[in-house]
Design a protein around this motif. Structure first.
Motif, PDB file in Angstrom:
ATOM      1  N   THR A 245       0.834  -1.202   0.000  1.00 42.46           N
ATOM      2  CA  THR A 245       0.000   0.000   0.000  1.00 42.46           C
ATOM      3  C   THR A 245       0.868   1.252   0.000  1.00 42.46           C
ATOM      4  OG1 THR A 245      -1.790  -1.155   1.156  1.00 42.46           O
ATOM      5  CG2 THR A 245      -1.822   1.246   1.236  1.00 42.46           C
ATOM      6  N   VAL A 246       1.878   1.263   0.863  1.00 44.91           N
ATOM      7  CA  VAL A 246       2.798   2.406   0.914  1.00 44.91           C
ATOM      8  C   VAL A 246       3.524   2.569  -0.422  1.00 44.91           C
ATOM      9  CG1 VAL A 246       4.879   3.300   2.039  1.00 44.91           C
ATOM     10  CG2 VAL A 246       3.061   2.279   3.417  1.00 44.91           C
ATOM     11  N   LEU A 247       3.960   1.473  -0.990  1.00 43.86           N
ATOM     12  CA  LEU A 247       4.639   1.509  -2.287  1.00 43.86           C
ATOM     13  C   LEU A 247       3.707   2.034  -3.373  1.00 43.86           C
ATOM     14  CD1 LEU A 247       7.265   0.785  -3.762  1.00 43.86           C
ATOM     15  CD2 LEU A 247       6.339  -1.517  -4.066  1.00 43.86           C
ATOM     16  N   ASN A 248       2.473   1.588  -3.362  1.00 40.86           N
ATOM     17  CA  ASN A 248       1.484   2.036  -4.338  1.00 40.86           C
ATOM     18  C   ASN A 248       1.240   3.543  -4.210  1.00 40.86           C
ATOM     19  OD1 ASN A 248      -1.543   0.482  -5.542  1.00 40.86           O
ATOM     20  ND2 ASN A 248      -0.871   2.555  -5.902  1.00 40.86           N
ATOM     21  N   ILE A 249       1.143   4.030  -2.983  1.00 43.26           N
ATOM     22  CA  ILE A 249       0.952   5.470  -2.762  1.00 43.26           C
ATOM     23  C   ILE A 249       2.158   6.253  -3.279  1.00 43.26           C
ATOM     24  CG2 ILE A 249       0.780   7.248  -0.965  1.00 43.26           C
ATOM     25  CD1 ILE A 249      -0.959   5.181   0.602  1.00 43.26           C
ATOM     26  N   ALA A 250       3.353   5.737  -3.034  1.00 44.31           N
ATOM     27  CA  ALA A 250       4.561   6.407  -3.521  1.00 44.31           C
ATOM     28  C   ALA A 250       4.571   6.484  -5.046  1.00 44.31           C
ATOM     29  CB  ALA A 250       5.806   5.685  -3.016  1.00 44.31           C
ATOM     30  N   ILE A 251       4.178   5.411  -5.700  1.00 40.36           N
ATOM     31  CA  ILE A 251       4.114   5.407  -7.162  1.00 40.36           C
ATOM     32  C   ILE A 251       3.073   6.405  -7.651  1.00 40.36           C
ATOM     33  CG2 ILE A 251       3.442   4.007  -9.165  1.00 40.36           C
ATOM     34  CD1 ILE A 251       4.753   1.605  -7.651  1.00 40.36           C
ATOM     35  N   ALA A 252       1.910   6.409  -7.004  1.00 41.29           N
ATOM     36  CA  ALA A 252       0.861   7.357  -7.386  1.00 41.29           C
ATOM     37  C   ALA A 252       1.337   8.789  -7.191  1.00 41.29           C
ATOM     38  CB  ALA A 252      -0.402   7.092  -6.574  1.00 41.29           C
ATOM     39  N   TRP A 253       2.018   9.047  -6.093  1.00 42.58           N
ATOM     40  CA  TRP A 253       2.521  10.390  -5.803  1.00 42.58           C
ATOM     41  C   TRP A 253       3.555  10.836  -6.847  1.00 42.58           C
ATOM     42  CZ3 TRP A 253       1.261  14.485  -3.102  1.00 42.58           C
ATOM     43  CH2 TRP A 253       2.210  15.461  -2.898  1.00 42.58           C
ATOM     44  N   LEU A 254       4.468   9.935  -7.183  1.00 35.69           N
ATOM     45  CA  LEU A 254       5.490  10.269  -8.172  1.00 35.69           C
ATOM     46  C   LEU A 254       4.924  10.487  -9.564  1.00 35.69           C
ATOM     47  CD1 LEU A 254       8.322   7.834  -7.062  1.00 35.69           C
ATOM     48  CD2 LEU A 254       8.313  10.333  -6.849  1.00 35.69           C
ATOM     49  N   ASN A 255       3.785   9.870  -9.840  1.00 37.02           N
ATOM     50  CA  ASN A 255       3.165   9.987 -11.162  1.00 37.02           C
ATOM     51  C   ASN A 255       1.995  10.966 -11.205  1.00 37.02           C
ATOM     52  OD1 ASN A 255       4.644   8.108 -12.897  1.00 37.02           O
ATOM     53  ND2 ASN A 255       3.965   6.586 -11.416  1.00 37.02           N
ATOM     54  N   ARG A 256       1.828  11.762 -10.154  1.00 37.88           N
ATOM     55  CA  ARG A 256       0.710  12.710 -10.121  1.00 37.88           C
ATOM     56  C   ARG A 256       0.827  13.693 -11.301  1.00 37.88           C
ATOM     57  NH1 ARG A 256       4.524  14.153  -6.706  1.00 37.88           N
ATOM     58  NH2 ARG A 256       5.128  16.332  -6.535  1.00 37.88           N
ATOM     59  N   GLY A 257      -0.294  13.991 -11.862  1.00 36.01           N
ATOM     60  CA  GLY A 257      -0.320  14.947 -12.961  1.00 36.01           C
ATOM     61  C   GLY A 257       0.000  14.356 -14.321  1.00 36.01           C
ATOM     62  N   ARG A 258       0.309  13.078 -14.383  1.00 40.55           N
ATOM     63  CA  ARG A 258       0.607  12.435 -15.671  1.00 40.55           C
ATOM     64  C   ARG A 258      -0.593  11.669 -16.151  1.00 40.55           C
ATOM     65  NH1 ARG A 258       6.501   9.673 -15.051  1.00 40.55           N
ATOM     66  NH2 ARG A 258       7.640  11.578 -14.670  1.00 40.55           N
ATOM     67  N   ARG A 259      -1.481  12.291 -16.771  1.00 41.86           N
ATOM     68  CA  ARG A 259      -2.625  11.590 -17.336  1.00 41.86           C
ATOM     69  C   ARG A 259      -3.501  12.544 -18.075  1.00 41.86           C
ATOM     70  NH1 ARG A 259      -5.070   6.596 -18.207  1.00 41.86           N
ATOM     71  NH2 ARG A 259      -7.051   6.720 -18.029  1.00 41.86           N
TER      72      ARG A 259
END
Length: 76
Positions: free
Chosen positions: A62-76
């Motif tokens: 879950t923590v890893l998933n949040i980190a990935i989501a955070w690093l990819n924010r704004g890319r879509r």
């Protein structure tokens, strides 16, 4: 239920590219896994202990998933 949640996470994260929703799903898997350990442990203590790493791993995921989501924010 746990299997369904796991399958849904893969679909949300990899197929739909929705990491924030997948993170919420991953948190639900963590809660579900902890409940699984609790219920199994009430029936068979050794098996409950054997399953104990599963919710710990799900919490880390879950923590890893949040980190990935955070690093990819704004890319879509």
């Amino acid at each position: 239920m746990n299997l369904t949640l796991n399958g849904a996470w893969n679909w949300l994260f990899f197929r739909l590219h929705r990491p924030w929703i997948a993170a919420a799903e991953c948190a639900a898997i963590t809660v579900s896994s902890a409940d699984l350990v609790r219920r199994v442990g009430a029936t068979d203590r050794r098996t409950g202990w054997a399953l104990a790493p599963y919710p710990a791993w799900c919490g880390f995921a879950t923590v890893l998933n949040i980190a990935i989501a955070w690093l990819n924010r704004g890319r879509r």
